[in-house]
Motif scaffolding. Structure first.
Motif, PDB file in Angstrom:
ATOM      1  N   LEU A  99       0.831  -1.200   0.000  1.00 17.10           N
ATOM      2  CA  LEU A  99       0.000   0.000   0.000  1.00 17.10           C
ATOM      3  C   LEU A  99       0.871   1.258   0.000  1.00 17.10           C
ATOM      4  O   LEU A  99       0.474   2.295  -0.539  1.00 17.10           O
ATOM      5  N   TYR A 100       2.044   1.162   0.585  1.00 15.21           N
ATOM      6  CA  TYR A 100       2.957   2.303   0.650  1.00 15.21           C
ATOM      7  C   TYR A 100       3.990   2.280  -0.481  1.00 15.21           C
ATOM      8  O   TYR A 100       4.964   3.032  -0.464  1.00 15.21           O
ATOM      9  N   VAL A 161       5.801  11.384   6.372  1.00 11.93           N
ATOM     10  CA  VAL A 161       4.454  10.866   6.159  1.00 11.93           C
ATOM     11  C   VAL A 161       3.447  12.009   6.196  1.00 11.93           C
ATOM     12  O   VAL A 161       3.540  12.907   7.044  1.00 11.93           O
ATOM     13  N   ASN A 216      -7.744  -4.245   2.671  1.00 15.30           N
ATOM     14  CA  ASN A 216      -6.724  -3.751   1.758  1.00 15.30           C
ATOM     15  C   ASN A 216      -6.965  -4.302   0.355  1.00 15.30           C
ATOM     16  O   ASN A 216      -6.532  -5.406   0.015  1.00 15.30           O
ATOM     17  N   LEU A 219      -4.425   0.807  -3.058  1.00 16.05           N
ATOM     18  CA  LEU A 219      -4.417   2.199  -2.630  1.00 16.05           C
ATOM     19  C   LEU A 219      -5.635   2.992  -3.113  1.00 16.05           C
ATOM     20  O   LEU A 219      -6.225   3.730  -2.320  1.00 16.05           O
ATOM     21  N   LEU A 223      -8.025   4.762  -0.302  1.00 14.74           N
ATOM     22  CA  LEU A 223      -8.171   6.213  -0.202  1.00 14.74           C
ATOM     23  C   LEU A 223      -9.605   6.653  -0.487  1.00 14.74           C
ATOM     24  O   LEU A 223     -10.082   7.645   0.080  1.00 14.74           O
ATOM     25  N   SER A 234      -5.895   8.889   7.319  1.00 15.82           N
ATOM     26  CA  SER A 234      -4.880   7.847   7.390  1.00 15.82           C
ATOM     27  C   SER A 234      -3.539   8.480   7.060  1.00 15.82           C
ATOM     28  O   SER A 234      -3.437   9.702   6.880  1.00 15.82           O
ATOM     29  N   VAL A 236       0.099   8.262   4.711  1.00 17.78           N
ATOM     30  CA  VAL A 236       0.726   7.763   3.491  1.00 17.78           C
ATOM     31  C   VAL A 236       2.067   8.478   3.328  1.00 17.78           C
ATOM     32  O   VAL A 236       2.144   9.698   3.516  1.00 17.78           O
ATOM     33  N   VAL A 240       4.577   8.962  -2.148  1.00 16.86           N
ATOM     34  CA  VAL A 240       3.707   8.031  -2.861  1.00 16.86           C
ATOM     35  C   VAL A 240       2.824   8.809  -3.846  1.00 16.86           C
ATOM     36  O   VAL A 240       2.106   9.730  -3.434  1.00 16.86           O
ATOM     37  N   LEU A 242      -0.307   9.706  -5.390  1.00 17.66           N
ATOM     38  CA  LEU A 242      -1.686   9.388  -5.027  1.00 17.66           C
ATOM     39  C   LEU A 242      -2.555   9.264  -6.271  1.00 17.66           C
ATOM     40  O   LEU A 242      -2.450  10.087  -7.193  1.00 17.66           O
ATOM     41  N   SER A 250      -4.473  15.784   0.923  1.00 19.35           N
ATOM     42  CA  SER A 250      -3.237  15.359   1.556  1.00 19.35           C
ATOM     43  C   SER A 250      -2.612  16.556   2.264  1.00 19.35           C
ATOM     44  O   SER A 250      -2.436  17.623   1.649  1.00 19.35           O
TER      45      SER A 250
END
Length: 307
Positions: A99-100, A161, A216, A219, A223, A234, A236, A240, A242, A250
């Motif tokens: 996911l990351y 993050v 999961n 991503l 999101l 959350s 991230v 990353v 998006l 974000s």
């Protein structure tokens, strides 16, 4: 005293599985044959290596002392055979924490480390088992203690993050947020929080009491679930890319800035020539891009880094 490598391999695999039947299956031998190999090894060493009883199989103190050097012996033997018969395989590297997007970082160094064969581990426990079994040579993702004996890891990157939240969240318009400003929000996790040590540690450290989990499915789906509820947020890594998710915002986190740690992980004694090259390429890239900068007065990690 000359050790029989088949006996040593039987011991190591049983120590990893703590089950004679499963260990025998991984070695493609009968359980009786595996038990005989271990009994002969114990006779040669003059001590028991396992405690066998109704509660299962456990290592004795002698067995625990013998495990790490036994793994190193097998690794050296495998490397010696490979140099003679000329069957050195590409460096087999698994990544996890998908996911990351760990491939973002690994891709920046992969071309300098020789031929790689990339795979995808489900999580850290499954990756450590693959390393100990010799199914892979190295792995890349987030490492957290405790690690099984016989594994080595090197910190590669500390990544800032960001908080991701719904555009309707009361804090969505802020240019930056302190982690403690999120105490009244719901931390949305991509699975059970007790298996996600970074998010779990963040919630405990900054008093995030409201926590919930989804599934999961990647991503974009994760999101989209965050964006659907104005109470959710959350975390991230800032680098990353998006996906385009309507209604998502974000926001950088400051005072302190949480850092997500990426590490290279391998089995001690692994002599694959490309492993040294991969580790060196990671160190070079970390120095060039200042990936390992950490200031405890400004940044937060679940555990201090061992750089």
């Amino acid at each position: 005293m000359d050790l029989d490598l088949a006996q040593v391999r039987a011991f190591v695999r049983t120590a990893e599985e703590l089950h004679f039947g499963r260990a025998a299956g991984t070695l493609a031998v009968s359980q009786q044959a595996l038990s005989k190999r271990i009994a002969r090894l114990e006779s040669l060493l003059g001590t028991e290596l396992f405690l066998r009883g109704g509660t299962g199989v456990r290592l004795t103190e002698a067995g625990r002392r013998f495990l790490a050097p036994a793994r190193q012996t097998l690794a050296a033997a495998d490397a010696a055979v490979a140099t003679v018969i000329g069957k050195e395989h590409p460096l087999r590297v698994d990544v996890w924490g998908h996911l990351y997007a760990p491939m973002r970082t690994l891709a920046r160094v992969a071309g300098r480390a020789g031929e790689l064969a990339l795979g995808h581990g489900r999580d850290l426990p499954s990756v450590t088992r693959a390393l100990l079994h010799g199914d892979i040579d190295a792995a890349f993702g987030r490492v957290h203690p405790p690690l099984p004996a016989g594994l080595v890891h090197r910190l590669v990157r500390l990544e800032p993050v960001d908080a991701v939240l719904s555009a309707d969240h009361p804090l969505a318009a802020e240019p930056a947020l302190r982690p403690d400003q999120l105490r009244g929000s719901v931390l949305w996790a991509p699975g059970a929080l007790d298996r996600l040590d970074f998010l779990h540690g963040f919630a405990d450290r900054f008093g995030i009491r409201n926590r919930a989990a989804g599934v999961n499915l990647g991503l974009p789906h994760f999101l989209a679930e965050v964006a659907q509820d104005p109470r959710r947020f959350s975390l991230v890594p800032a680098d990353v890319p998006l996906p385009r998710v309507p209604g998502l915002r974000s926001v950088p986190l400051v005072d302190p800035t949480p850092l997500y740690a990426w590490s290279l992980l391998w089995r001690s004694g692994n002599g694959h020539p490309s492993l040294t090259g991969l580790a060196a390429a990671c160190a070079e890239e970390a120095g060039r891009r200042r990936w390992l900068e950490y200031d405890p007065s400004r940044d937060w990690l679940p555990e201090p880094p061992a750089i």
